[in-house]
Each structure stands twice: as structure tokens, then as C-alpha cells.
Enzyme design. Structure first.
Site, mmCIF file in Angstrom:
data_model
loop_
_atom_site.group_PDB
_atom_site.id
_atom_site.type_symbol
_atom_site.label_atom_id
_atom_site.label_comp_id
_atom_site.label_asym_id
_atom_site.label_seq_id
_atom_site.Cartn_x
_atom_site.Cartn_y
_atom_site.Cartn_z
ATOM 1 C CG HIS A 194 0.190 81.267 -16.644
ATOM 2 N ND1 HIS A 194 -0.654 81.923 -15.775
ATOM 3 C CD2 HIS A 194 1.458 81.485 -16.169
ATOM 4 C CE1 HIS A 194 0.054 82.525 -14.839
ATOM 5 N NE2 HIS A 194 1.333 82.272 -15.058
ATOM 6 C CE1 TYR A 236 -10.578 85.312 -15.296
ATOM 7 C CE2 TYR A 236 -9.103 83.428 -15.547
ATOM 8 C CZ TYR A 236 -9.477 84.719 -15.899
ATOM 9 O OH TYR A 236 -8.757 85.411 -16.842
ATOM 10 N N PRO A 268 -13.413 92.663 -18.344
ATOM 11 C CG PRO A 268 -12.618 93.335 -16.261
ATOM 12 C CD PRO A 268 -13.729 93.562 -17.222
ATOM 13 C CE LYS A 323 -10.277 85.752 -24.917
ATOM 14 N NZ LYS A 323 -9.105 85.041 -25.438
ATOM 15 C CE1 TYR A 378 -8.669 82.940 -19.421
ATOM 16 C CE2 TYR A 378 -6.526 81.952 -19.898
ATOM 17 C CZ TYR A 378 -7.336 82.753 -19.120
ATOM 18 O OH TYR A 378 -6.810 83.390 -18.021
#
Length: 388
Positions: free
Chosen positions: A72, A200, A292, A296, A383
Site C-alpha cells: 500500500h 481510518y 491498534p 504498531k 506509519y
């Protein structure tokens, strides 16, 4: 029995450590409380940082990851009806890979079994002895028979509820914890993902996450009360709640179907210091928990494994420097990942105690993230994973 490193815990952290050490000619024995089938049945996150992928390749278990993992290049964030994309690759030069933790664990088990390294499942009464000496031991029962392992080091990879962390005396160990006032209701469904990359989402009804395992297997979550039971949620109720938390275009495109797994996970941030006591070293959830948000957990554990494998290997080559620095090095990265997970969780969730002012602060910070390349770069760097 005698080995160089006794590994307690047969999840991905313990397995990865064993495989990395094996490739350096270091012997290990692995102990797991549950059956192998139980470990492989656990549904966990499936987002791997670049550093975790590198470690899996270093361990010799990257072939299926490379063939079947989904890279991604970006990630989506939405607030109410507006959605925008963070260009991870453009901002950092790196991507993340979607590859289920169950698949990682299966690959590592296959590799361990190919080496004939000893592994004991369904063990009981595991106890660590003399960890503060040069001759630690681990005792346990297996098939109702008492067993003992003499070793040079013990790696505690047995999770938050394992025996390793409590072995560190109370006057040595310090615990830091934040418990969040909500959980995640998650389902797994044999449906196509609503978007090619993760979403998200936040809004007046709370947080939602749209994730996936592959083109025909989706993983979705909605924020809920941590005290709720998944049995109280029908599939129809879940899909309806997810739809109202997504932007209109994604809500309309959502393909629904029967859930094949449903669970509620509470959210907490936790760190244990130090991560070493004598010849006992903590790895992964035995030492730290992250919410979550941002995925990580496994990736932070992989960082621990990297530092510990490096330290143990250096020890057998006559250099104790990296091993002596293990706790300090691991914790420096752990706290940075804790900060990112806390920040992202705080940004995207609806807190029951939030005032209108605090909710508008969240809205303003999301707007900053949408409009500022510098803010996006800071998020993207965390990220895709901080360097090991």
C-alpha cells in the site's frame, strides 16, 4: 535439556527471534502454553512496516510475503463526509504491506519445523529461575512430566499475561499504563474491500477502520463500549453502524456479507521498564501494548526482536555491548511508537468525556493533517515505520 536461548512464547515474536538466531548458528528451545492450532487461529493485525518486512526476509521467510502481500503506497483518513489520502510512498519513499499475522506465524512455524529446532506446545507451570545469575533455568511440565532447560539467556515473548514480566521483581520493574474508555468491535467477512487502501474514519458517531486481508477477505472495525459483548451485535447492526461512520461514497460502495469472525478488543497503552533483568529479556507484548490504531503491535515487537537477536549474536562473538544496550535501545523505539499510537487514537476516536471544545480541536487537527504536507510527512514517517 540444555540450549543457548530459551524462548517462552510461540507467537510471531518468539518464532522470529528463534529463526534469526538459528541463521546465526545459535540454538533455541521454544515453549508455548497453547497448541499450535490455537496460535494459528488468532486473528490479529495484518499491516507490516518496511522494517518488519526486511526482518522477515532476513529470517528467510519472505518468499510468500513477497508473492502474496499487498503493498500500500498510501492510506486514507476521513472526517465526517470528507476523505483525503496520505501519500506514504511520495512523502517517505516507502510503503507498507498488508499480509495477515496468521500468515506470518504460519511461515515462521514452517521455517522452524524445517530446522528441527525443539518446540514444546501446551506446556504448563512455566517458571523462570536464577535469571539474575549467569546460569538461568526454565522449568515446566509437558504431558504431565516435569522438564527443565538450562540456558544462557531467556527471551520472554509470552505476551501481557505471560510469566516473564512478573519474574522481574516489583522493586525493579516500573509499569506505565493508559486504559481507553472504549474498544473495537471487529469482524472478518468474505467480501471485497470497500477501498484499495485502508480507511481510518471518524465523525459524530465515532471511529471506524476499513482494512483487508486480500481481495476477497475484509476486516472492519467500529468503536464501541469495551464492556459490550460481540454477541449483542448482529451482522446487520454492524454493517449499518459501519455505513453511518463512512463518507457517503464509501458507504454506498460497501459490500456486506456474513461475518466469519467477530470479537471486541479493549484498547490500552502500556510499557514496562526495564525490558531486561539479568539474563531475562522481554520482547513484544510481554513488555508493551499499543492500541491498534496504526497497527504498531507486531511491528514494535519486531523491533525488539531485531535488537535482541543482534545483541545475542554479538555476545557469542565476544561483544556484550549491544546486549547490554538492549533495553535502552528497544525502549527508545517503543516509546516513539507508543506516542504515535496514542496520538492517532486520541485524534480519531470519540471520547465520552470530550467537550465540544475538545471535539473541535480534533476536527482542527484533522484539517491540519489534510492541508499541511509537513503534518502528513510526520504521520507518514511514523506509519511506514521508524528505522530499526
Amino acid at each position: 535439556m540444555r540450549t543457548q536461548v530459551a524462548i517462552i512464547g510461540g507467537g510471531p515474536a518468539g518464532l522470529l527471534l528463534g529463526q534469526l538466531l538459528h541463521r546465526q548458528g545459535i540454538d533455541t528451545i521454544l515453549l508455548e502454553k497453547r497448541s499450535k492450532a490455537h496460535v494459528l487461529s488468532r486473528i490479529r493485525a495484518g499491516l507490516l512496516e518496511r522494517g518488519t518486512c526486511d526482518l522477515l526476509h532476513e529470517a528467510g521467510v519472505g518468499a510468500r510475503l513477497a508473492a502474496e502481500g499487498f503493498r500500500h503506497q498510501g492510506v486514507n483518513v476521513s472526517w465526517g463526509e470528507e476523505m483525503f489520502r496520505i501519500d506514504l510512498a511520495g512523502l517517505t519513499g516507502h510503503a507498507v504491506t498488508v499480509y495477515g499475522q496468521t500468515e506470518v506465524t504460519q511461515d515462521l512455524y514452517d521455517a522452524r519445523e524445517a530446522t528441527d529446532a525443539p518446540s514444546f506446545f501446551e506446556v504448563d507451570e512455566v517458571t523462570i529461575h536464577d535469571a539474575d545469575t549467569d546460569a538461568p533455568r526454565v522449568t515446566f511440565t509437558h504431558d504431565d512430566a516435569p522438564q527443565e532447560i538450562a540456558c544462557d539467556f531467556v527471551a520472554g515473548c509470552d505476551g501481557f499475561h505471560g510469566v516473564s514480566r512478573p519474574t522481574i521483581p516489583d522493586d525493579v520493574r516500573r509499569d506505565y499504563e493508559k486504559v481507553y474508555p472504549f474498544g473495537w468491535l471487529g469482524i472478518l467477512s468474505e467480501t471485497p474491500p470497500v477501498e484499495e487502501e485502508l480507511i481510518y474514519a471518524s465523525g459524530p458517531h465515532g471511529f471506524a477502520l476499513c482494512s483487508m486481508r486480500n481481495e476477497g477477505l475484509s476486516r472492519y472495525y467500529v468503536q464501541c463500549d469495551a464492556s459490550e459483548s460481540p454477541d449483542a451485535w448482529s451482522d446487520d447492526a454492524f454493517w449499518a453502524e459501519l455505513r453511518r461512520r463512512l463518507p457517503p461514497a464509501q458507504a454506498d460502495a460497501l459490500v456486506t456479507g456474513p461475518s466469519i469472525e467477530k470479537s471486541i478488543a479493549p484498547l490500552r497503552s502500556y510499557v514496562c521498564e526495564p525490558m531486561r533483568w539479568g539474563r531475562l529479556f522481554l520482547c513484544g507484548d510481554a513488555a508493551h501494548i499499543v492500541p491498534p490504531t496504526g497497527a504498531k503491535g507486531l511491528n514494535t515487537a519486531a523491533g525488539d526482536v531485531h535488537y535482541l537477536a543482534e545483541g545475542v549474536t554479538a555476545h557469542y562473538r565476544g561483544d556484550d555491548g549491544p546486549l547490554d544496550a538492549y533495553s535502552e535501545r528497544a525502549l527508545a523505539r517503543v516509546w516513539k511508537n507508543e506516542r504515535f499510537s496514542w496520538w492517532f487514537t486520541s485524534l480519531m476516536h470519540l471520547f465520552p468525556h470530550h467537550s465540544d471544545f475538545e471535539r473541535n480541536m480534533q476536527r482542527a487537527e484533522v484539517a491540519l493533517l489534510r492541508e499541511s504536507e509537513a503534518a502528513q510527512r510526520a504521520m507518514a514517517e511514523n506509519y511506514v515505520g521508524l528505522p530499526l
